[in-house]
Design a protein around this motif. Structure first.
Motif, mmCIF file in Angstrom:
data_model
loop_
_atom_site.group_PDB
_atom_site.id
_atom_site.type_symbol
_atom_site.label_atom_id
_atom_site.label_comp_id
_atom_site.label_asym_id
_atom_site.label_seq_id
_atom_site.Cartn_x
_atom_site.Cartn_y
_atom_site.Cartn_z
ATOM 1 N N UNK A 286 0.671 -1.122 0.121
ATOM 2 C CA UNK A 286 -0.084 -0.023 -0.046
ATOM 3 C C UNK A 286 0.800 1.100 0.015
ATOM 4 N N UNK A 287 0.319 2.296 -0.447
ATOM 5 C CA UNK A 287 1.017 3.649 -0.459
ATOM 6 C C UNK A 287 0.742 4.332 0.862
ATOM 7 N N UNK A 288 1.659 4.331 1.795
ATOM 8 C CA UNK A 288 1.503 5.029 3.256
ATOM 9 C C UNK A 288 2.544 5.741 3.863
ATOM 10 N N UNK A 289 2.301 6.859 4.532
ATOM 11 C CA UNK A 289 3.409 7.464 5.076
ATOM 12 C C UNK A 289 3.235 7.518 6.606
ATOM 13 N N UNK A 290 4.143 7.358 7.352
ATOM 14 C CA UNK A 290 4.038 7.179 8.816
ATOM 15 C C UNK A 290 5.282 7.938 9.500
ATOM 16 N N UNK A 291 4.890 8.644 10.751
ATOM 17 C CA UNK A 291 5.890 9.238 11.301
ATOM 18 C C UNK A 291 6.007 8.828 12.785
ATOM 19 N N UNK A 292 7.136 8.847 13.369
ATOM 20 C CA UNK A 292 7.362 8.577 14.850
ATOM 21 C C UNK A 292 7.100 9.767 15.568
ATOM 22 N N UNK A 293 7.021 9.759 16.838
ATOM 23 C CA UNK A 293 6.733 10.900 17.597
ATOM 24 C C UNK A 293 8.233 11.869 17.489
ATOM 25 N N UNK A 294 9.272 11.303 17.348
ATOM 26 C CA UNK A 294 10.498 12.049 17.006
ATOM 27 C C UNK A 294 10.787 12.553 15.769
ATOM 28 N N UNK A 298 8.613 7.016 7.629
ATOM 29 C CA UNK A 298 8.761 5.655 6.795
ATOM 30 C C UNK A 298 7.789 5.712 5.723
ATOM 31 N N UNK A 299 8.396 6.125 4.517
ATOM 32 C CA UNK A 299 7.345 6.062 3.517
ATOM 33 C C UNK A 299 7.182 4.805 2.557
ATOM 34 N N UNK A 300 6.222 3.874 2.857
ATOM 35 C CA UNK A 300 5.922 2.924 2.134
ATOM 36 C C UNK A 300 5.404 3.142 0.770
ATOM 37 N N UNK A 301 6.232 2.848 -0.394
ATOM 38 C CA UNK A 301 5.553 3.203 -1.694
ATOM 39 C C UNK A 301 4.925 1.955 -2.163
ATOM 40 N N UNK A 302 3.652 2.355 -2.930
ATOM 41 C CA UNK A 302 2.826 1.213 -3.170
ATOM 42 C C UNK A 302 3.502 0.295 -4.163
ATOM 43 N N UNK A 303 3.093 -0.990 -4.232
ATOM 44 C CA UNK A 303 3.634 -2.022 -5.022
ATOM 45 C C UNK A 303 3.499 -1.628 -6.468
ATOM 46 N N UNK A 436 -2.480 11.730 9.596
ATOM 47 C CA UNK A 436 -1.526 12.788 9.227
ATOM 48 C C UNK A 436 -0.162 12.148 9.359
ATOM 49 N N UNK A 437 0.902 12.227 8.523
ATOM 50 C CA UNK A 437 0.492 13.061 7.175
ATOM 51 C C UNK A 437 -0.081 12.221 6.196
ATOM 52 N N UNK A 438 -0.532 13.081 5.054
ATOM 53 C CA UNK A 438 -1.201 12.120 4.035
ATOM 54 C C UNK A 438 -0.020 11.488 3.326
ATOM 55 N N UNK A 439 -0.809 10.415 2.583
ATOM 56 C CA UNK A 439 0.135 9.234 2.231
ATOM 57 C C UNK A 439 0.734 9.484 0.847
ATOM 58 N N UNK A 440 0.286 10.446 0.029
ATOM 59 C CA UNK A 440 0.920 10.480 -1.415
ATOM 60 C C UNK A 440 1.897 11.555 -1.610
ATOM 61 N N UNK A 441 2.077 12.541 -0.553
ATOM 62 C CA UNK A 441 3.309 13.503 -0.633
ATOM 63 C C UNK A 441 3.715 14.034 0.630
ATOM 64 N N UNK A 442 5.019 14.522 0.558
ATOM 65 C CA UNK A 442 5.741 14.849 1.950
ATOM 66 C C UNK A 442 6.603 15.750 1.481
ATOM 67 N N UNK A 443 6.692 16.877 2.369
ATOM 68 C CA UNK A 443 7.921 17.892 2.524
ATOM 69 C C UNK A 443 8.664 17.628 3.789
#
Length: 453
Positions: A286-294, A298-303, A436-443
């Motif tokens: 899946x296309x998904x972006x996660x962020x730790x508290x610090x 981790x950007x998981x680009x979709x297959x 948050x953040x959204x999954x398809x873009x990140x700055x």
């Protein structure tokens, strides 16, 4: 590896395999004619889970299509033209680097590795440096198969040593440092930006247990090697982007084993301490972006092999140390027009691939509801809703936008809310959960001045 550990992995299957590793420094390769200068902005592409299957390994027959229908949505009957379109797109747009973060092949077939490497050679000839690492499908895979008529047949897989031989020009020969017992390496994409390419897959016992091990981890000695790599980068004033196949952190609120590193907590703690705050991963499809508290992303680009057949575009600005990431689908239709293709599935690829994945998702959802005592009309509505959500979920757009609101208000979703199935209900609800953040873009800003533990 000792005998007791082999027995433990054999018995538990999903437990991790801890290997030993060291660090070997390689001499820096001579600067090539296309090397970027210090301070120069650069564009990088990242793709994952290509699951490439060589057309030499199937006859487009019954066994092959039965395999596809029983699979997880990979569009394998069009993976070769899809990969050709991508290779031409990369060659035309000429990013500085293309990163492939594992599961390069369907099930590690030697012919698939060889044919994919030939496409990468064309990309490099056009001026883009390619960097690869293996995924859990790629090495020592007992499931390597070819398809003919109504039958499957075993075909040759490859060893880790053969992987380096086949893909030597795509990262390994340029390595500044290599881990001695995994296929991890450190490479210089530019003087300012280095790539920490981590082999997180576990394949030593694949032949022993008879199937590819799905879960992954970073062995203890490799964690020590990572510290040495960050020290090297710090001495040169370079920032690091980390690449791995498995996910550093969970990308779903539903507990599903085998996707996140077995030693995720330990790895996250070390990465945060070393100020490694961007990881590019895959594996979960899946296309998904996660962020730790610090602030570690981790950007998981979709297959790439699954709708909507996306890759990630990263723009790096060394003056600010910033990365802008955005996912984009490969333009198969433009490629087909240029080649005067007559196959309607290629000239109308966006809609064809969407319909294929929608139907596949519907069939899987419908079958999963068999155990629930439901009227046929309810089962149909629920399967259709789950299919609609899956299209958005894999594209990374299910957590926001007008489609989400429509699906939340749909009769099918209301039926899911009442469903007598904890796992399925939780999975469907998790796909539409806002985040948050959204999954398809990140700055974001890459951290520098790495501190050593």
């Amino acid at each position: 590896m000792n005998r007791s550990r082999k027995i433990a992995v054999f018995l538990t299957v999903s437990l991790s395999l801890l290997g030993l590793s060291g660090c070997v420094a390689s001499p820096s390769p001579e600067d090539g004619p296309g090397e970027l200068k210090a301070g120069q902005p650069m564009t990088l592409y990242v793709a994952t889970d290509l699951h490439y299957l060589s057309p030499r390994l199937h006859d487009d027959g019954e066994a092959f299509h039965t395999y596809i229908q029983a699979g997880d949505g990979k569009l394998l009957d069009y993976i070769d033209p899809l990969s050709e379109a991508f290779a031409d797109e990369v060659a035309a747009k000429k990013p500085a680097a293309l990163i492939l973060s594992g599961d390069l092949t369907n099930n590690g077939e030697k012919a698939s590795h060889e044919d994919l490497a030939a496409k990468l050679k064309r990309i490099e000839a056009a001026g883009t440096q390619v960097y690869v690492i293996p995924g859990n499908h790629d090495l020592s895979n007992p499931w390597a198969r070819r398809f003919k008529g109504d039958s499957q047949y075993k075909t040759e897989a490859i060893t880790p040593e053969q992987f380096v031989e086949i893909y030597g020009a795509y990262g390994y020969q340029e390595a500044l440092s290599r881990d001695t017992s995994t296929l991890s390496y450190l490479a210089k994409a530019s003087p300012d930006l280095w790539l920490l390419m981590l082999d997180t897959s576990q394949y030593d016992l694949n032949e022993f247990v008879g199937f590819p091990q799905t879960d992954g981890e970073i062995p203890p000695a490799t964690l020590e090697w990572i510290k040495k790599c960050t020290r090297l980068a710090g001495e040169d004033g370079a920032r690091i982007v980390t690449v791995m196949h498995h996910n550093l952190v969970d990308h779903s609120t539903v507990p599903i084993k085998g996707f996140t590193l077995n030693n995720s907590k330990e790895a996250v703690q070390l990465f945060e301490q070393l100020r490694l705050n961007l990881v590019l991963s895959g594996h979960i499809h899946i296309q998904d972006i996660r962020k730790t508290e610090r602030g570690l992303y981790d950007i998981a680009t979709s297959a790439f092999s699954v709708y909507p057949h996306q890759y990630g575009v990263l723009q790096y600005d060394p003056s600010e140390g910033t990365i802008d990431y955005e996912s984009t689908p490969v333009d198969v239709e433009a490629w087909a027009r240029k080649r005067n293709e007559t196959d309607d599935h290629l000239t109308g690829f966006a809609e064809y691939s969407r319909q294929f994945f929608a139907e596949h998702s519907y069939n899987k959802a419908y079958a999963s509801l068999e155990k629930l005592a439901l009227p046929e009309s309810d089962r149909t509505r629920m399967a259709r809703t789950m299919s609609d959500i899956n299209l958005l979920y894999f594209a990374g757009t299910a957590a926001s936008g007008p489609e989400r609101e429509r699906l939340l208000a749909s009769p099918g979703y209301r039926l899911w809310e009442k469903a007598d199935s904890t796992f399925l209900q939780g999975y469907v609800q998790s796909m539409l959960k806002p985040k948050t953040p959204e999954n398809t873009k990140l700055h974001m800003t890459l951290q520098g001045e790495l501190e050593q533990p």
